[in-house]
Design a protein around this motif. Sequence first.
Motif, PDB file in Angstrom:
ATOM      1  N   GLY A  69       0.638  -1.251   0.109  1.00 32.92           N
ATOM      2  CA  GLY A  69       0.043  -0.024   0.124  1.00 32.92           C
ATOM      3  C   GLY A  69       1.007   1.266   0.108  1.00 32.92           C
ATOM      4  N   VAL A  70       1.919   1.284   0.880  1.00 33.20           N
ATOM      5  CA  VAL A  70       2.875   2.371   0.851  1.00 33.20           C
ATOM      6  C   VAL A  70       3.496   2.604  -0.777  1.00 33.20           C
ATOM      7  N   ILE A  71       3.873   1.543  -1.373  1.00 32.12           N
ATOM      8  CA  ILE A  71       4.248   1.394  -2.498  1.00 32.12           C
ATOM      9  C   ILE A  71       3.538   2.316  -3.650  1.00 32.12           C
ATOM     10  N   ALA A  72       1.925   1.946  -3.519  1.00 31.36           N
ATOM     11  CA  ALA A  72       0.926   2.576  -4.283  1.00 31.36           C
ATOM     12  C   ALA A  72       0.844   3.883  -4.038  1.00 31.36           C
ATOM     13  N   ALA A  73       0.882   4.537  -2.726  1.00 29.65           N
ATOM     14  CA  ALA A  73       0.475   5.772  -2.262  1.00 29.65           C
ATOM     15  C   ALA A  73       1.524   6.470  -2.167  1.00 29.65           C
ATOM     16  N   ALA A  74       2.892   6.053  -2.200  1.00 26.60           N
ATOM     17  CA  ALA A  74       3.999   6.850  -1.932  1.00 26.60           C
ATOM     18  C   ALA A  74       5.099   6.498  -2.953  1.00 26.60           C
ATOM     19  N   GLY A  75       5.478   5.214  -2.998  1.00 27.81           N
ATOM     20  CA  GLY A  75       6.712   4.634  -3.537  1.00 27.81           C
ATOM     21  C   GLY A  75       6.558   5.192  -5.030  1.00 27.81           C
ATOM     22  N   ALA A 128      -0.756  -1.217  -9.080  1.00 21.47           N
ATOM     23  CA  ALA A 128       0.439  -1.006  -8.549  1.00 21.47           C
ATOM     24  C   ALA A 128       0.658  -1.856  -7.274  1.00 21.47           C
ATOM     25  N   VAL A 129      -0.492  -2.131  -6.419  1.00 25.11           N
ATOM     26  CA  VAL A 129      -0.489  -3.084  -5.167  1.00 25.11           C
ATOM     27  C   VAL A 129      -0.077  -4.764  -5.762  1.00 25.11           C
TER      28      VAL A 129
END
Length: 274
Positions: free
Chosen positions: A170-176, A263-264
């Motif tokens: 989720g961090v990858i999708a929203a920030a990474g 992305a997720v």
Amino acid sequence: MQQRSIAFIGAGNMSRSIIAGLRQAGYPADRILAANPSRPKLDELAQQFGIGITQDNAKAARASEVIVLAVKPQLMATMLAQLVSELGSLEGKLLISIAAGIRIERLSDMAGGHPRIIRTMPNTPSLLGLGMTGLYAPAAIDAEDRLYAEQLMQSVGKTLWVEQEAGINGVIAAAGSAPAYFFLFMQAIAEQAEAMGFSPQQARLLVQQTALGAAAMVEQNPQLSLQALREQVTSKGGTTAEAVRTFQEQGLMPLTAQAMQAAVARAAEMETLF
Ligand SMILES: NC(=O)c1ccc[n+]([C@@H]2O[C@H](COP(=O)([O-])OP(=O)(O)OC[C@H]3O[C@@H](n4cnc5c(N)ncnc54)[C@H](OP(=O)(O)O)[C@@H]3O)[C@@H](O)[C@H]2O)c1
């Protein structure tokens, strides 16, 4: 911040940024070591930050309480296997991975079953000290280790813990991956500005300064929701209202949700590669 001895295995862009942040925050140079196969990056780090350098990963790891795993994901297994074979065991050491896409369980396997590992997911603006890093630690990791990892990553920006490891995706999708979403949106605005007669330089200035200003407004008004901020700059019947209505009618919200879910899904797929 706790000033444990720390070794960066892989002295590339991300390690360099974290080391810069640590030194700027007053972390002692003689508590930092960087290891890398080739020499030029190491010499630069030694010159610029006064830290210890070596081309021998095992030497750096042996001398340190914390080991930052900062090689490319596809090199991690070989690097860790070699480290474990040279050191015998990594007992007593905290491993902090900044590598994308390798789950803790897999990292632990690669490190001979080592249990003390924290996984972090920084994004590219970390290279400017404006990063957003997600962190995950298994339940057995103690509070001191968690705090250390958090402060380490705060040297290049802000941090957010996730409760479950899947939250890292989720961090990858929203920030990474998200800097690229903003670049894409900025590109779309700039291209249309050019179509309206601005030069490329003018279009870039318009979009760049507006993005900076909008981000600063979000940061400086934590009491306002994102929706409230938007409504504040949207007068009824005005130009912004027309543009926002068009975005919404054309499905910007579900489109964004779909892109982030993609992305997720890709992040989960990539975790099976290592
Ligand atoms: N850059 C980002 O924005 C970003 C964001 C999130 C996560 N990450 C993660 O951070 C990690 C590092 O990324 P990076 O951008 O810093 O990559 P990078 O600039 O390519 O750095 C990787 C470094 O590892 C070195 N290396 C290669 N094999 C090694 C080995 N066996 N032992 C020790 N060092 C070795 C490389 O040295 P040579 O160049 O001499 O081969 C290079 O200096 C990656 O796992 C990546 O997934 C990066």
